[in-house]
Design a protein around this motif. Structure first.
Motif, short mmCIF file in Angstrom:
data_model
loop_
_atom_site.label_atom_id
_atom_site.label_comp_id
_atom_site.label_asym_id
_atom_site.label_seq_id
_atom_site.Cartn_x
_atom_site.Cartn_y
_atom_site.Cartn_z
N MET A 1 -0.03 5.37 -4.98
CA MET A 1 1.40 5.40 -5.31
C MET A 1 2.21 4.84 -4.13
O MET A 1 1.95 5.18 -2.98
N GLN A 2 3.18 3.99 -4.44
CA GLN A 2 4.02 3.43 -3.38
C GLN A 2 4.86 4.52 -2.73
O GLN A 2 5.38 5.42 -3.38
N THR A 3 4.99 4.45 -1.42
CA THR A 3 5.87 5.37 -0.70
C THR A 3 6.92 4.57 0.03
O THR A 3 6.67 3.47 0.52
N TRP A 4 8.12 5.12 0.12
CA TRP A 4 9.21 4.44 0.82
C TRP A 4 10.22 5.47 1.29
O TRP A 4 10.24 6.60 0.83
N THR A 5 11.05 5.03 2.22
CA THR A 5 12.01 5.91 2.86
C THR A 5 13.42 5.51 2.48
O THR A 5 13.80 4.35 2.60
N ALA A 6 14.20 6.49 2.03
CA ALA A 6 15.61 6.27 1.68
C ALA A 6 16.47 6.65 2.88
O ALA A 6 16.53 7.82 3.28
N VAL A 7 17.11 5.64 3.47
CA VAL A 7 17.88 5.82 4.70
C VAL A 7 19.37 5.66 4.39
O VAL A 7 19.79 4.64 3.83
N ALA A 8 20.16 6.64 4.78
CA ALA A 8 21.60 6.62 4.53
C ALA A 8 22.32 5.91 5.66
O ALA A 8 22.32 6.38 6.80
N HIS A 9 22.95 4.78 5.35
CA HIS A 9 23.61 3.94 6.35
C HIS A 9 24.92 4.57 6.80
O HIS A 9 25.88 4.67 6.04
N ARG A 10 24.93 5.04 8.03
CA ARG A 10 26.10 5.71 8.61
C ARG A 10 26.46 6.96 7.82
O ARG A 10 27.62 7.39 7.81
N GLY A 11 25.48 7.52 7.15
CA GLY A 11 25.71 8.71 6.35
C GLY A 11 26.03 8.35 4.91
O GLY A 11 25.31 7.58 4.27
N ASP A 12 27.11 8.89 4.41
CA ASP A 12 27.54 8.68 3.03
C ASP A 12 28.96 8.12 3.06
O ASP A 12 29.93 8.81 2.72
N PRO A 13 29.13 6.83 3.45
CA PRO A 13 30.45 6.32 3.82
C PRO A 13 31.41 6.11 2.66
O PRO A 13 32.61 5.89 2.90
N TYR A 14 30.94 6.17 1.42
CA TYR A 14 31.87 6.07 0.30
C TYR A 14 32.48 7.41 -0.06
O TYR A 14 33.41 7.48 -0.86
N ARG A 15 31.97 8.47 0.54
CA ARG A 15 32.53 9.81 0.32
C ARG A 15 33.23 10.36 1.56
O ARG A 15 34.24 11.07 1.44
N ASP A 33 16.17 10.66 3.01
CA ASP A 33 15.01 11.00 3.84
C ASP A 33 15.35 10.87 5.32
O ASP A 33 14.74 11.52 6.17
N ALA A 34 16.30 9.99 5.63
CA ALA A 34 16.69 9.72 7.01
C ALA A 34 18.14 9.26 7.01
O ALA A 34 18.66 8.80 5.99
N VAL A 35 18.78 9.39 8.14
CA VAL A 35 20.13 8.86 8.29
C VAL A 35 20.13 7.82 9.40
O VAL A 35 19.43 7.97 10.41
N GLU A 36 20.91 6.78 9.19
CA GLU A 36 21.11 5.75 10.21
C GLU A 36 22.44 6.01 10.87
O GLU A 36 23.44 6.28 10.20
N ILE A 37 22.46 5.98 12.20
CA ILE A 37 23.69 6.18 12.95
C ILE A 37 23.84 5.06 13.97
O ILE A 37 22.86 4.47 14.41
N ASP A 38 25.08 4.78 14.34
CA ASP A 38 25.37 3.78 15.36
C ASP A 38 25.73 4.49 16.66
O ASP A 38 26.55 5.41 16.65
N VAL A 39 25.12 4.06 17.74
CA VAL A 39 25.28 4.77 19.01
C VAL A 39 25.82 3.84 20.08
O VAL A 39 25.29 2.73 20.28
N ARG A 40 26.87 4.30 20.74
CA ARG A 40 27.44 3.62 21.90
C ARG A 40 27.78 4.66 22.97
O ARG A 40 27.85 5.86 22.67
N LEU A 41 28.05 4.18 24.19
CA LEU A 41 28.41 5.08 25.28
C LEU A 41 29.91 5.06 25.54
O LEU A 41 30.55 4.00 25.48
N THR A 42 30.45 6.23 25.86
CA THR A 42 31.80 6.32 26.38
C THR A 42 31.82 5.85 27.83
O THR A 42 30.78 5.60 28.44
N ARG A 43 33.02 5.79 28.39
CA ARG A 43 33.15 5.34 29.79
C ARG A 43 32.36 6.22 30.74
O ARG A 43 31.77 5.73 31.73
N ASP A 44 32.28 7.50 30.45
CA ASP A 44 31.57 8.43 31.33
C ASP A 44 30.12 8.64 30.89
O ASP A 44 29.48 9.60 31.30
N GLY A 45 29.62 7.75 30.03
CA GLY A 45 28.19 7.73 29.74
C GLY A 45 27.70 8.71 28.70
O GLY A 45 26.52 9.04 28.67
#
Length: 235
Positions: A1-15, A33-45
């Motif tokens: 059986m095929q297996t795959w992962t459902a990843v939520a892009h930036r969570g649930d952005p239409y809601r 199954d997973a969430v995708e998040i975008d990560v950056r640093l503030t000035r103080d790291g």
């Protein structure tokens, strides 16, 4: 059986507003199954969740994140932009794809990896970015799980793949056809795609053998699984 992962892009952005704790929680409630998040640093790291380099689009504050401390970000957004540590706590037990969208320097790699370690999340966080960013991350984290984001159908150079040792090759969904999917799998990688948002596109990609789909419409994707179009998620 095929297996795959459902990843939520930036969570649930239409809601809910993208990359917020409410958005992440909503995606999990809808079966991601997973969430995708975008990560950056503030000035103080401090690693925080934000895709853009400024707060203007989402928060109507025309200030670059790199010029603000974490405390200032909290004040300007009324606590709306979570730290990476807060996001990992809110998604405890769930896979997290951290997209290092601002580019990775040794300082960025160290700060992000430190938070992941301190949160006890090393076994569930994996990282996506372009080649140069992932090379920097790989130098700091020899065993981290990587998804190499690739924006052309041309094969990544063998030397690059050998240096990175990615688990996934991560493509914009419109680039994927049968030949590309076959090649990715033949070479021993998993195929990750972003961001199809219609059921038709999702079904096509699953038929081609996509191992992971990142979408803004996690409800549409998880509905396909409930309808019997999938196996269990990849771990």
């Amino acid at each position: 059986m095929q297996t795959w992962t459902a990843v939520a892009h930036r969570g649930d952005p239409y809601r809910f507003r993208e990359n917020t704790l409410a958005s992440l929680r909503s995606a999990l409630d809808r079966g991601a199954d997973a969430v995708e998040i975008d990560v950056r640093l503030t000035r103080d790291g401090v690693p925080v969740l934000l895709h853009d380099d400024t707060l203007k689009r989402l928060w109507e504050v025309d200030r670059p994140l790199s010029a603000l401390t974490a405390a200032q970000v909290t004040e300007l957004t009324a606590g709306g932009i979570p730290t990476l540590a807060e996001a990992l706590s809110a998604t405890e037990g769930t896979r997290v794809m951290a997209d290092l969208c601002g580019g990775v320097t040794p300082r960025v790699a160290d700060r992000v990896l430190d938070v992941v370690r301190q949160s006890g999340a090393e076994d569930r966080v994996y990282y996506s970015a372009g080649a140069q960013s992932l090379l920097t991350l790989r130098a700091a984290a020899p065993t981290a799980e990587l998804a190499l984001s690739w924006t052309t159908t041309a094969r990544p150079r063998p030397a690059l793949l050998a240096a990175l040792r990615p688990r996934y090759l991560n493509y914009r969904f419109s680039l994927v056809d049968r030949d590309l999917a076959t090649r990715v799998h033949k070479e021993g990688y998993l195929l990750s795609v972003w961001t199809p948002d219609t059921g038709r596109s999702m079904r096509k990609l699953l038929a081609l053998g996509a191992d992971s789909i990142t979408t803004n419409r996690i409800d549409t994707l998880t509905a396909l699984r409930k309808a019997g179009g999938a196996g269990a998620p990849l771990s």
